[in-house]
Scaffold this motif. Structure first.
Motif, PDB file in Angstrom:
ATOM      1  N   SER A 154      52.506  44.044  89.565  1.00  0.00           N
ATOM      2  CA  SER A 154      51.826  43.160  90.497  1.00  0.00           C
ATOM      3  C   SER A 154      52.150  43.537  91.933  1.00  0.00           C
ATOM      4  CB  SER A 154      52.253  41.716  90.237  1.00  0.00           C
ATOM      5  OG  SER A 154      51.788  40.865  91.250  1.00  0.00           O
ATOM      6  N   TRP A 188      56.656  41.317  88.048  1.00  0.00           N
ATOM      7  CA  TRP A 188      55.575  40.959  87.136  1.00  0.00           C
ATOM      8  C   TRP A 188      54.801  42.229  86.758  1.00  0.00           C
ATOM      9  CZ3 TRP A 188      53.916  36.107  85.293  1.00  0.00           C
ATOM     10  CH2 TRP A 188      54.647  35.014  85.759  1.00  0.00           C
ATOM     11  N   LYS A 197      51.517  43.839  84.034  1.00  0.00           N
ATOM     12  CA  LYS A 197      50.407  43.633  83.094  1.00  0.00           C
ATOM     13  C   LYS A 197      50.428  44.768  82.083  1.00  0.00           C
ATOM     14  CE  LYS A 197      46.194  44.695  84.309  1.00  0.00           C
ATOM     15  NZ  LYS A 197      44.843  44.668  84.929  1.00  0.00           N
ATOM     16  N   ILE A 256      50.478  39.556  80.141  1.00  0.00           N
ATOM     17  CA  ILE A 256      51.206  39.432  81.402  1.00  0.00           C
ATOM     18  C   ILE A 256      52.692  39.268  81.094  1.00  0.00           C
ATOM     19  CG2 ILE A 256      51.365  38.243  83.594  1.00  0.00           C
ATOM     20  CD1 ILE A 256      48.646  39.551  83.008  1.00  0.00           C
ATOM     21  N   SER A 290      46.087  34.964  82.038  1.00  0.00           N
ATOM     22  CA  SER A 290      44.853  35.641  82.437  1.00  0.00           C
ATOM     23  C   SER A 290      43.809  35.396  81.363  1.00  0.00           C
ATOM     24  CB  SER A 290      45.068  37.145  82.624  1.00  0.00           C
ATOM     25  OG  SER A 290      45.135  37.803  81.364  1.00  0.00           O
TER      26      SER A 290
END
Length: 793
Positions: free
Chosen positions: A110, A230, A232, A306, A517
């Motif tokens: 992120s 963070w 993904k 995530i 998400s």
């Protein structure tokens, strides 16, 4: 909920101990998982001796790790920090022509390093209308939400991770070999990024398991984020090996349907003498099992995860199961090693190693469902009329489908339509049947659910039936839902629940829910649904749950898969079939209201076609245990007096490819002859099930594939080779047919009886049955069942 079959077709651990292994050596044409070789029973001792030379082990040999599961071997090369598979062998057959990575994935960090922004409210006028999206089309609002989410989160360029090229990504690998259970050996290859940026404090474990007695390797991945950042996770490929490049004979063992591909698929050599059965436990549309290559992982369209600081992700497992053996000729068809493996060792693998929830649940069969002719207009008055008829027919379960609840939603009875719901439920019990209830995942704003958990709705809002809103399985509501169904069991003695309506496919971005998400919410929702099934079973083991294709993704619907098999008791496969119920525009009406408008010849044709449709759909799911499948449904309505005893027999036989579920129609239209004939046949099935456990068995190797033009037959024999062989003739074929039964022991004797004709056929040796000694006579569109009972020496 109406979908005609012709329209639909346009889309297109208890580990085995020695006794369990030996029980699968008992058939004449059978594949031993540890050998992958088909053999005759007279050679069992010799083959068992050969099998003892094989082993199940995971060994480090310098920079190579050798995984051996019987005749199935995989070599993994540890080249510094990199790993790749350099060899995959089935017996002496190498199926790789070069090295391949063991896993591929992508991680994106992120930019703003903060928790994703979700939504707390949504304009009801913009709510998604679920019924308008049937066929898999997402509303524009979903695409807009996804775009807004991605803009607000701002991920850095993805770091592509392939296990053949970990340099600069990970700098420590630790192999750990353990035995977590009897007959189970596990390898964990754990990779850490200790010093390397940007993945410092990320760890990834690739885990393998083998099971003594099975030529299978099962695999999954665990990823842990102990960094303050963070991330993904997406583009996850759990098995990048393109086995289809060398094993290019591909057969789906669960269907490839419009929305979702098969979860079990076989890849064989050109001569079909050896190959692999690939299975994915990833649920529904989030799964990738490529139809050409066999590459397995998560769908890029529907998956991402995530990873918050301290967060983790554990994938669903995938598996590779090898088979090998000769193609055996007999009088009716070729017996292939794939088919012998699927119906024997692979089914044992699913039951003993992966898990089949239906093995723990009570199987109610036959079942009657109120939907076809009564639909949402079902009332207590109609129910009280048909409950005694259903009991006279011999149904074990009486399912009240959609229409019993207030607003057709929730779990509170409609007080006007069902003024004495408790008393009506008691009537079902007093009639000797078990009560089943239909429930959905939608609730009205004044439902008891939303009074307790006000934020339980999915966001964006999903509407159905004007005032119903989709609820989130990716929230605490799933536990409320499970408890609520147990309440219905305690209050009304309902021990069977059909769960319906589409919701999960629309996503969930609500604040306070588990998803971060839109794409993540698909798997979160599916996992939540499956966990709710597990929780129901834990709270009340006597409840049998049924998942519909709608609740598992959408309509036209998705096939059953390994994930649903593990958590849901039973599964309602698409499409709903109303063949034989008369003109479709009059469905959900009593037969008396339109009987004179129907054409008897057409109704007869439809009734026969409905039986054929059922056999096709069951057969397409043959990679799974057949008793978990519910095909909707056998027409229990007599339009224009077309429902003759012969057609009733065809229904019984066709649905006995699995278990005889489900019947639906207008019981008020049945003649006394219909009622008595159903009772006669259902009593026969009940006796056979109690004696031989026929519903949980299915053999199809070495006999003709399903057809409605000629003869075909299949076995419902237990591990002692006893039960029934179901024989069906189509529109043509000879008037007499030799029936070979390849699944009995050559050196045993069997008493044979033709059940519908009530005719003793005599005692035969296993060899005589294998060679087609029985000559059966049936008229066009005729059927019968042959009872197979072992005669003690």
């Amino acid at each position: 909920m109406i979908l005609e079959y012709e329209y639909y077709k346009k889309f297109k651990v208890k580990i085995m101990d020695v006794k369990q292994v030996l029980r699968y050596l008992s058939c004449y044409f059978v594949t031993i998982a540890i050998l992958g070789v088909s053999f005759a029973c007279k050679n069992q001792k010799e083959d068992a001796s050969e099998s003892a030379k094989l082993k199940w082990s995971i060994e480090e040999q310098g920079s190579t790790i050798l995984i051996q599961a019987g005749n199935f071997k995989q070599k993994i090369l540890l080249d510094g920090i990199n790993i790749s598979t350099t060899s995959v062998k089935i017996g002496a057959n190498e199926i790789l022509n070069k090295a391949y990575p063991e896993i591929n994935l992508a991680l994106s960090q992120s930019k703003n390093n903060k928790k994703p922004e979700l939504i707390s409210d949504f304009d009801e006028s913009q709510a998604i209308k679920s019924q308008e999206t049937f066929g898999g089309k997402d509303k524009l609002i979903i695409k807009e939400l996804q775009a807004n989410y991605e803009d607000s989160q701002q991920w850095k360029e993805a770091i592509l991770l392939s296990s053949r090229n970990w340099e600069g990504k990970f700098d420590k690998v630790v192999p750990v070999i353990s035995k977590p259970g009897k007959g189970v050996t596990r390898l964990a290859l754990r990779f850490r990024s200790i010093h390397q940026q940007p993945l410092k404090d990320i760890s990834l474990a690739v885990i393998y398991e083998i099971y003594e007695g099975h030529s299978a390797i099962r695999k999954w991945v665990e990823l842990v984020n102990n960094s303050p950042n963070w991330f993904k996770l997406d583009q996850v490929v759990l098995s990048p090996i393109p086995v289809g490049e060398t094993l290019n004979k591909v057969i789906p063992l669960t269907p490839d349907d419009e929305a979702v591909g098969a979860s079990v698929r076989s890849f064989s050599s050109d001569d079909e003498l050896y190959g692999l059965i690939l299975g994915s436990e990833i649920p529904s549309a989030t799964r990738l099992l490529d139809i050409e290559t066999g590459v397995m992982g998560y769908s890029n369209q529907y998956f991402e995860w995530i990873l918050e600081p301290g967060g983790s992700f554990t994938s669903e497992p995938i598996s590779l199961y090898s088979f090998e053996g000769p193609i055996l000729e007999n009088i009716s068809a070729k017996s292939k090693p794939l088919d012998r493996c699927v119906e024997n060792q692979y089914q044992a693998f699913l039951s003993d190693c992966i898990g089949v929830m239906a093995d723990k649940a009570k199987l109610y069969a036959p079942r009657f469902c109120t939907w076809s002719n009564y639909g949402q207009f079902i009332t207590e008055a109609i129910s009280r009329k048909i409950i005694p008829i259903a009991a006279q027919c011999g149904f074990e379960l009486f399912l009240i489908d959609d229409g019993w609840q207030k607003d057709r939603l929730g779990t509170e009875p409609h007080k006007t339509k069902f003024p004495d719901f408790d008393g009506m439920c008691n009537l079902v019990q007093e009639s000797g049947m078990t009560l089943g209830l239909w429930v959905s995942c939608y609730r009205t704003r004044d439902s008891k659910d939303l009074k307790v958990i006000p934020n339980a709705m999915s966001m964006p809002l999903v509407k159905r039936l004007n005032d119903g809103f989709g609820m989130s399985f990716a929230s605490h509501w799933r536990n409320y839902y499970a408890q609520d169904l147990v309440y219905l069991r305690d209050r009304y003695q309902s021990k069977y629940f059909k769960q319906d309506f589409t919701n999960i496919k629309f996503g969930d971005l609500a604040i306070g829910h588990e998803s971060r998400s839109l794409k993540e919410s698909y798997l979160k929702g599916l996992r939540g649904l499956l966990l709710s099934q597990k929780r129901i079973s834990e709270l009340s083991p006597d409840i049998s749950t049924l998942l519909t294709h709608e609740i598992y993704w959408g309509t036209p619907g998705v096939p059953c898969d390994l994930a649903a098999m593990k958590y849901g008791g039973f599964y309602h496969i698409p499409p709903n079939d109303y063949s034989g119920l008369g003109p479709t525009k009059y469905l959900k009406k009593l037969v008396a209201e339109y009987d004179s408008l129907a054409n008897k010849a057409e109704v007869t044709k439809d009734l026969i076609r409905g039986c054929w449709n059922a056999r096709q759909r069951y057969y397409e799911h043959r990679g799974l245990p057949m008793h978990i499948i519910e095909y909707y449904g056998a027409a229990s309505a007599n339009v224009q007096k077309a429902l003759t005893p012969e057609i009733q027999d065809r229904q019984v036989c066709s649905f006995l490819m699995g278990a005889p579920t489900v019947y639906a129609g207008d019981l008020l239209s049945l003649t006394q002859e219909n009622i008595q004939h159903y009772r006669k046949r259902f009593d026969m099935l009940r006796h056979l099930q109690e004696k031989y456990d026929i519903y949980r068995n299915f053999q199809y190797s070495g006999v003709p594939e399903p057809t409605d033009e000629d003869w075909h037959w299949w076995g419902k024999l237990n591990e002692n080779q006893e039960g029934v062989v179901v024989v069906i003739r189509g529109s043509g074929g000879n008037d007499q047919q030799k029936i070979n039964i390849p699944w009995v022991r050559e050196d045993c004797k069997y008493s044979m009886k033709q059940l519908f004709a009530n005719k003793e056929l005599g005692v035969f040796s296993g060899q005589e049955l294998q060679e087609g000694k029985i000559l059966l006579s049936l008229p066009p569109y005729g059927q019968d069942m042959l009872q197979v009972s072992k005669v003690e020496k």
